[in-house]
Each structure stands twice: as structure tokens, then as C-alpha cells.
Design an enzyme around this catalytic site. Structure first.
Site, mmCIF file in Angstrom:
data_model
loop_
_atom_site.group_PDB
_atom_site.id
_atom_site.type_symbol
_atom_site.label_atom_id
_atom_site.label_comp_id
_atom_site.label_asym_id
_atom_site.label_seq_id
_atom_site.Cartn_x
_atom_site.Cartn_y
_atom_site.Cartn_z
ATOM 1 N N SER A 102 35.008 27.710 52.228
ATOM 2 C CA SER A 102 35.255 28.113 50.849
ATOM 3 C C SER A 102 34.212 29.110 50.343
ATOM 4 O O SER A 102 34.098 30.212 50.855
ATOM 5 C CB SER A 102 35.333 26.876 49.952
ATOM 6 O OG SER A 102 35.812 27.197 48.673
ATOM 7 N N ASP A 241 37.132 33.626 45.535
ATOM 8 C CA ASP A 241 36.101 33.219 46.487
ATOM 9 C C ASP A 241 36.608 33.416 47.911
ATOM 10 O O ASP A 241 37.710 33.933 48.129
ATOM 11 C CB ASP A 241 35.644 31.779 46.231
ATOM 12 C CG ASP A 241 36.689 30.742 46.596
ATOM 13 O OD1 ASP A 241 37.885 31.100 46.679
ATOM 14 O OD2 ASP A 241 36.318 29.571 46.803
ATOM 15 N N ASP A 243 37.900 31.739 50.336
ATOM 16 C CA ASP A 243 39.188 31.257 50.845
ATOM 17 C C ASP A 243 40.302 31.351 49.810
ATOM 18 O O ASP A 243 41.416 30.897 50.052
ATOM 19 C CB ASP A 243 39.070 29.827 51.379
ATOM 20 C CG ASP A 243 38.894 28.788 50.278
ATOM 21 O OD1 ASP A 243 38.281 29.127 49.248
ATOM 22 O OD2 ASP A 243 39.350 27.648 50.459
ATOM 23 N N ASP A 245 40.811 29.988 46.790
ATOM 24 C CA ASP A 245 41.282 28.893 45.934
ATOM 25 C C ASP A 245 40.555 28.837 44.598
ATOM 26 O O ASP A 245 40.850 27.982 43.769
ATOM 27 C CB ASP A 245 41.216 27.546 46.655
ATOM 28 C CG ASP A 245 39.797 27.078 46.955
ATOM 29 O OD1 ASP A 245 38.846 27.857 46.733
ATOM 30 O OD2 ASP A 245 39.642 25.936 47.437
#
Length: 445
Positions: A102, A241, A243, A245
Site C-alpha cells: 500500500s 497511494d 496501490d 485504495d
């Protein structure tokens, strides 16, 4: 519930080559998960990843593990976490796997799973996988090994899904938007989505090299996009960000819009259209200003523990649809099963178009309260939260703040730290009170 050894609240995560994040574990994890998932269903699993250099290694290891357990594997390559959740559903896969840490630096990585409906795996399945991890790896016989193929049109499928969340009779024509993809998984997705909807897009953070993900860019480092919005005189900025999400935004004037403010925009838009089912879920860290502003609009507000997993649990428990974190995880269960930065951005832009207002105007009635966070390190086995002197000081501070302020004390899950958070209407008062509680904590340890 049994004690977990590997899975945390968001899968498995750590420094590559250390902790648990080794190719050996990834291979065994693929096999163990495959053994559990192969008991029912389609015997098909999807794997996506972000742009970390270690993603290649973990992708290959997981692929081998699943195949050895008899599952067929569909590879997506670099794709946002919510894209994996979406395509897991549309491909009728038994599970989706995301290789990502992430918002963490490139030298970390992680592995998390989605169930066949695109939601986080049930605790029971994670525990069953952990039980298989304790067993020796036994490869399936050759005729039962899984096959591996690639989803060549994953990017196009997800772009169309994202665009489908914007009103069909509207466009973004006339808007100049800066999009920061954090050199992460959305680098080849987000700019195309907003361009195809009609916006003029200035894209930054779209040159991943395997080691620059989240590096001084994206939703966790807003300086780059703020500067670019002001430089090119954009109408707004959207920062994602690594990834994809999380989302944070920037106004035309350069002000940062966080997850709490985005929740406010989405809640009011849903209410005005008669689509708000119940209220809004935030976390313990959500700004008191959000809670009070929603109250003024007659919108209920509830708090969960910190973490999008807990936001989702409370949404399901209450039967509500909109929730999120101030860090930018935004959940709208009418538009997906997990946090999706691109879709959240589209929903904010749709609210702008419907209202005819700019981003700054949409939050004009929301007064965010100053929050002061003080980290206090403590040693030994004593729990400072249980000290009478700390309890007394907190009660004293809460009396002084009244209903226009809030105190939150919580222990870090990874370090011997106590986080003291105080918020209220006046920054100087809040700072003084936070330090007073911190001093009481230090004296009690």
C-alpha cells in the site's frame, strides 16, 4: 478465535527478505491458500500487484504455490487493489490476491486476499490457510496441476468500470486536474480514466522504476501535487497511494482535502439525491468537525476502530453504505466492495458537476477542528492507560473541552508508544491540553 501467526488486519506485510516477507513463505502461502480454496468453487484465482521491484518475485512464488495445489492462476500485472477486487467478481474467481504494501516504502511488501465477492477474506478462511501453512507442502499429481494465463485486457476492463461510476449525461470537459499516481499501480489507469471523461489531465508520479513508489509523492506526501496544482493553475488535484485504495485531494487554492472532508462531500451529495442509506461511518481518528457538521445536516455518524476493515464491519452491522478514514480510505458500498481512490475521486467530481460548485465550496460549511497528536514512549509492563493519575487528567481535560472537543488515547500496535490525541476549536488550547496528558503519561511510566 484462534491466535493468528501470519495474517494481520490487512493480510501479511513486512520488509522484503525479513520478517515474513520471503519468497519461501509466498510459495507456501500460495499452496496453503490453494488447498483451502480448491475445496469448493471454480479453482481459479487472480493475482495483481503494485509496482515494487519485489512484486515479480512474489508473483512467481505465489503462482507456483497455487499451481502446485491445483488452482488455475490468472495474472493481471500491475493493477490497483480495488481492480483486483472488481475483477475477482467479474471473472467468477475463487479469490483475488494483491501483492502490495500500500502506502509503505518500496522495500516493504505484502500479500492480501479478496474472497469471490470482492470483500476481505472471512476470518475462518484465513485461519484455515494458517492451519495448512503448518503442514508440509505436497504437490498435486501432474494431471491436477493448475495452469497459468494472463488477463490481457485487465486495464481496459477496469478503466470502463471506473468511468461507469460517473453520470452518463455528464463530462469533465473544462476541468484541469492534476493526478498523482505515486509511481504506483494506478500509473497507467487513473490519467486515462479522467481524460476519457473529458478532463485535461496533468499526470505526475507515473514513471515507476520499482523503487520510487510512494517516494515524496502520492496521497501520503502531498507537497508535489500541491505545488503542481498551483504551478499549472489546475482546478483541483487527485493524489492516490501506491496501490490505489487511498485518495487525498487538493483545491485550486492549494488546500489539502483529506478523507474526512471527502466523506462529508459524498454524504451530502447522497442525502440531496435521496440515496443516503442511514449515516456515515468514520474511525476513532475522524475529526470532530466532521461529526458535528453531519449532525447539523441530520446525518448520523458512528465511529469504528482505525482500519478500513473495521469501517467495513461497522457499515455492514449498521446497514449503512458510506464510510472511511481521514487517511483517504473511502468506502461506498453502492460503488464497490473495497476502498477505491479513483472511484472516490469520480464520485466527488460527480458531486461537483451536479451542484455546480467547486471543491472548496462543497466543504464550506465543514469546520475542521485542530487535532494535536503526541506520541509518548513508555517502558516496562505497566499500562499507562490504567494509571489513576492519567485517568484523572483525561477527565479534567474532557471537562474543559466539553462537547466541542475530544480526547483519544490508544496504544500503538507495533511500538511501545501511547498516542495522545486531543482536538478542539482552539489550536493553542488543544496543544496545551495534549501536552498535559502526555506529561501525566510520562510520570506514570
Amino acid at each position: 478465535m484462534s491466535q493468528r501467526k501470519f495474517f494481520g488486519t490487512d493480510g501479511i506485510r513486512g520488509k522484503v527478505g525479513a520478517d515474513q516477507m520471503t519468497p519461501e513463505l509466498a510459495l507456501k502461502l500460495g499452496w496453503a491458500a490453494g488447498r483451502v480454496l480448491a475445496r469448493t468453487g471454480t479453482k481459479k484465482v487472480i493475482i495483481g500487484k503494485d509496482t515494487r521491484i519485489s512484486g515479480y518475485m512474489f508473483e512467481s512464488a505465489l503462482e507456483a504455490g497455487f499451481s502446485s495445489a491445483g488452482l488455475n492462476v490468472l495474472l493481471m500485472g500491475p493493477m490497483p487493489t480495488p481492480a483486483v477486487a472488481y475483477l475477482t467478481r467479474t471473472f467468477r474467481a475463487e479469490a483475488g490476491v494483491v501483492i502490495s504494501a500500500s502506502h509503505n516504502p518500496y522495500y516493504d511488501n505484502g500479500i492480501k486476499f479478496f474472497s469471490n465477492d470482492g470483500s476481505k477474506l472471512d476470518d475462518e478462511i484465513e485461519l484455515a490457510i494458517e492451519a495448512e501453512l503448518e503442514k508440509p507442502l505436497i504437490c498435486a499429481e501432474s494431471q491436477f496441476l493448475g495452469k497459468v494465463s494472463r488477463i490481457d485486457d485487465a486495464r481496459g476492463r477496469y478503466i470502463e468500470y471506473c468511468k461507469g461510476n460517473f453520470p452518463a449525461d455528464q463530462t469533465l470537459s473544462g476541468l484541469k486536474i492534476v493526478v498523482d499516481c505515486a509511481h504506483g499501480a494506478t500509473y497507467h489507469i487513473a490519467p486515462a480514466v479522467f481524460r476519457e471523461l473529458g478532463a485535461e489531465v496533468v499526470a505526475i508520479g507515473v514513471e515507476p522504476n520499482g523503487m520510487n513508489i510512494n517516494d515524496k509523492c502520492g496521497a501520503t506526501s502531498m507537497g508535489a501535487i500541491r505545488d503542481k496544482v498551483l504551478e499549472v493553475n489546475a482546478d483541483l488535484g487527485i493524489a492516490l497511494d501506491g496501490d490505489g485504495d487511498r485518495i487525498m485531494m487538493v483545491t485550486q487554492e492549494g488546500d489539502i482535502i483529506d478523507g474526512d472532508q471527502i466523506l462529508y462531500i459524498l454524504a451530502l451529495d447522497a442525502k440531496e439525491r435521496g440515496l443516503l442509506k442511514g449515516g456515515v461511518v468514520g474511525t476513532q481518528m475522524a475529526n470532530l468537525g466532521l461529526e458535528l457538521a453531519l449532525k447539523d445536516e441530520g446525518i448520523p455518524f458512528a465511529r469504528s476502530k482505525v482500519g478500513d476493515r473495521y469501517v467495513m464491519e461497522l457499515l455492514k452491522e449498521l446497514g449503512w453504505r458510506i464510510g472511511g478514514e481521514n487517511s483517504g480510505h473511502i468506502l461506498n458500498l453502492d460503488h464497490g466492495t473495497t476502498g477505491d481512490g479513483i472511484v472516490a475521486g469520480i464520485l466527488v467530481l460527480a458531486a461537483m458537476r451536479r451542484s455546480g460548485k467547486g471543491l472548496q465550496q462543497l466543504i464550506a460549511k465543514l469546520k475542521m477542528f485542530p487535532q494535536v497528536l503526541v506520541n509518548v514512549r513508555f517502558e516496562g509492563d505497566k499500562n499507562p492507560l490504567e494509571a489513576d493519575t492519567v485517568t484523572a487528567k483525561v477527565a479534567e481535560v474532557e471537562r474543559e473541552l466539553g462537547e466541542r472537543g475530544r480526547v483519544l488515547l490508544r496504544k500503538s500496535g507495533t511500538e511501545p508508544l501511547l498516542r495522545v490525541m486531543v482536538e478542539g476549536e482552539d489550536k493553542e488550547t488543544v496543544t496545551r491540553l495534549a501536552n498535559a496528558i502526555a506529561d501525566a503519561v510520562k510520570a506514570a511510566t
